[in-house]
Write a protein that holds these residues in place. Structure first.
Motif, mmCIF file in Angstrom:
data_model
loop_
_atom_site.group_PDB
_atom_site.id
_atom_site.type_symbol
_atom_site.label_atom_id
_atom_site.label_comp_id
_atom_site.label_asym_id
_atom_site.label_seq_id
_atom_site.Cartn_x
_atom_site.Cartn_y
_atom_site.Cartn_z
ATOM 1 N N ARG A 197 21.428 13.278 -14.965
ATOM 2 C CA ARG A 197 22.809 13.386 -15.477
ATOM 3 C C ARG A 197 23.551 12.057 -15.414
ATOM 4 N N TYR A 198 23.093 11.161 -14.535
ATOM 5 C CA TYR A 198 23.778 9.886 -14.345
ATOM 6 C C TYR A 198 23.058 8.724 -15.029
ATOM 7 N N SER A 199 21.951 8.991 -15.693
ATOM 8 C CA SER A 199 21.144 7.923 -16.283
ATOM 9 C C SER A 199 21.871 7.169 -17.401
ATOM 10 N N CYS A 200 22.847 7.785 -18.026
ATOM 11 C CA CYS A 200 23.602 7.096 -19.069
ATOM 12 C C CYS A 200 24.410 5.933 -18.501
ATOM 13 N N ARG A 201 24.569 5.883 -17.197
ATOM 14 C CA ARG A 201 25.319 4.798 -16.547
ATOM 15 C C ARG A 201 24.403 3.696 -16.018
ATOM 16 N N ARG A 202 23.118 3.692 -16.378
ATOM 17 C CA ARG A 202 22.111 2.710 -15.939
ATOM 18 C C ARG A 202 22.014 2.692 -14.417
ATOM 19 N N LEU A 203 21.155 3.529 -13.926
ATOM 20 C CA LEU A 203 20.968 3.646 -12.480
ATOM 21 C C LEU A 203 20.236 2.431 -11.929
ATOM 22 N N LEU A 204 20.796 1.891 -10.869
ATOM 23 C CA LEU A 204 20.217 0.738 -10.180
ATOM 24 C C LEU A 204 19.704 1.189 -8.830
ATOM 25 N N VAL A 205 18.796 0.410 -8.267
ATOM 26 C CA VAL A 205 18.204 0.801 -6.989
ATOM 27 C C VAL A 205 17.872 -0.431 -6.158
ATOM 28 N N THR A 206 17.986 -0.262 -4.867
ATOM 29 C CA THR A 206 17.498 -1.249 -3.912
ATOM 30 C C THR A 206 16.875 -0.489 -2.761
ATOM 31 N N HIS A 242 35.420 2.754 -15.774
ATOM 32 C CA HIS A 242 34.948 3.687 -14.747
ATOM 33 C C HIS A 242 34.336 2.909 -13.593
ATOM 34 N N GLU A 243 34.667 3.310 -12.388
ATOM 35 C CA GLU A 243 34.151 2.636 -11.202
ATOM 36 C C GLU A 243 32.681 2.950 -10.992
ATOM 37 N N GLY A 244 31.999 2.052 -10.268
ATOM 38 C CA GLY A 244 30.628 2.300 -9.864
ATOM 39 C C GLY A 244 30.604 3.292 -8.716
ATOM 40 N N ARG A 245 29.450 3.882 -8.477
ATOM 41 C CA ARG A 245 29.351 4.900 -7.437
ATOM 42 C C ARG A 245 27.920 5.017 -6.944
ATOM 43 N N THR A 299 0.833 -1.197 0.000
ATOM 44 C CA THR A 299 0.000 0.000 0.000
ATOM 45 C C THR A 299 0.865 1.243 0.000
ATOM 46 N N ASP A 300 1.690 1.381 0.985
ATOM 47 C CA ASP A 300 2.603 2.521 1.089
ATOM 48 C C ASP A 300 3.894 2.064 1.749
ATOM 49 N N LEU A 301 4.614 1.168 1.092
ATOM 50 C CA LEU A 301 5.865 0.648 1.624
ATOM 51 C C LEU A 301 6.800 1.793 1.956
ATOM 52 N N SER A 302 7.255 1.832 3.176
ATOM 53 C CA SER A 302 8.103 2.917 3.656
ATOM 54 C C SER A 302 9.434 2.341 4.129
ATOM 55 N N GLY A 303 10.512 3.056 3.846
ATOM 56 C CA GLY A 303 11.825 2.569 4.256
ATOM 57 C C GLY A 303 12.936 3.447 3.742
ATOM 58 N N VAL A 304 14.053 2.807 3.432
ATOM 59 C CA VAL A 304 15.241 3.497 2.936
ATOM 60 C C VAL A 304 15.600 2.934 1.562
ATOM 61 N N TYR A 305 16.320 3.730 0.770
ATOM 62 C CA TYR A 305 16.710 3.279 -0.562
ATOM 63 C C TYR A 305 18.119 3.760 -0.893
ATOM 64 N N ILE A 306 18.726 3.079 -1.876
ATOM 65 C CA ILE A 306 20.048 3.425 -2.395
ATOM 66 C C ILE A 306 19.966 3.395 -3.913
ATOM 67 N N VAL A 307 20.442 4.451 -4.572
ATOM 68 C CA VAL A 307 20.531 4.508 -6.033
ATOM 69 C C VAL A 307 22.008 4.584 -6.393
ATOM 70 N N TRP A 308 22.432 3.776 -7.346
ATOM 71 C CA TRP A 308 23.844 3.758 -7.736
ATOM 72 C C TRP A 308 23.969 3.335 -9.199
ATOM 73 N N PHE A 309 25.191 3.450 -9.718
ATOM 74 C CA PHE A 309 25.517 2.875 -11.019
ATOM 75 C C PHE A 309 26.742 2.000 -10.822
ATOM 76 N N GLY A 310 26.798 0.933 -11.602
ATOM 77 C CA GLY A 310 27.909 -0.006 -11.490
ATOM 78 C C GLY A 310 29.092 0.418 -12.349
ATOM 79 N N ALA A 311 30.156 -0.342 -12.237
ATOM 80 C CA ALA A 311 31.331 -0.119 -13.070
ATOM 81 C C ALA A 311 30.943 -0.353 -14.529
ATOM 82 N N ASP A 312 31.642 0.308 -15.452
ATOM 83 C CA ASP A 312 31.339 0.104 -16.870
ATOM 84 C C ASP A 312 32.528 -0.531 -17.593
ATOM 85 N N THR A 313 32.309 -0.863 -18.841
ATOM 86 C CA THR A 313 33.349 -1.541 -19.623
ATOM 87 C C THR A 313 34.516 -0.632 -19.977
ATOM 88 N N ALA A 314 34.332 0.681 -19.822
ATOM 89 C CA ALA A 314 35.418 1.625 -20.101
ATOM 90 C C ALA A 314 36.359 1.766 -18.904
#
Length: 122
Positions: A72-81, A45-48, A28-43
Motif C-alpha cells: 500500500r505504501y510502494s507508491c511512495r518509493r520505499l527505502l530501506v537500511t 507529504h512528510e516522510g514516515r 551468507t546469512d547476514l542477520s540484524g535489524v532493518y528500517i523501511v520508510w518513505f521520504g517526503a514527496d513533492t506534494a
C-alpha cells in the motif's frame, strides 16, 4: 550501542524494490535489524517509517516485498537500511527503534527491554 547502517554504493538509501539479494553485502546469512520508510514527496507529504524488524536481512526484506500490507505504501518509493547485529540484541534494538520511530506498521514490543542504538543519518 553503535551500529553501522547500510547505505548504497552510490551514497543513497537503497530502494526496497531494487535490492539485489545475491549481493555480497548480505553475506551468507547476514542477520540484524532493518528500517523501511518513505521520504517526503513533492506534494508536501512528510516522510514516515513504515516498519522495523529483525532477523536474516535478505529473507525479511524479500518477504516484505511480497507483503500486500506493505505494498500500500510502494507508491511512495520505499527505502530501506539495515545493520548487522548479534542475535541476542536484535529484539531489544527492534523494540527501541519501534518506540522511537513509531512505524505505521508496528509490532508493539511493549514488554521488551530496549537497547539504545544510533539512528541512521537521515
Amino acid at each position: 550501542m553503535t551500529v553501522d547502517w547500510m547505505i548504497g554504493s552510490d551514497n543513497n538509501w537503497c530502494a526496497l524494490d531494487e535490492i539485489d539479494f545475491t549481493s555480497e553485502c548480505f553475506g551468507t546469512d547476514l542477520s540484524g535489524v532493518y528500517i523501511v520508510w518513505f521520504g517526503a514527496d513533492t506534494a508536501g507529504h512528510e516522510g514516515r517509517v513504515v516498519c522495523v524488524g529483525h532477523g536474516i536481512i535478505k529473507n525479511k526484506l524479500a518477504a516484505l516485498r511480497e507483503d500486500p500490507t506493505l505494498a500500500r505504501y510502494s507508491c511512495r518509493r520505499l527505502l530501506v537500511t539495515w545493520a548487522e547485529v548479534e542475535k541476542e540484541y536484535q529484539n531489544s534494538i527492534e523494540a527501541y527503534l519501534e518506540a522511537n520511530l513509531v512505524p505505521i506498521l508496528g509490532n508493539h514490543h511493549t514488554n521488551a527491554v530496549q537497547k539504545i542504538v544510533n539512528l541512521p543519518p537521515w
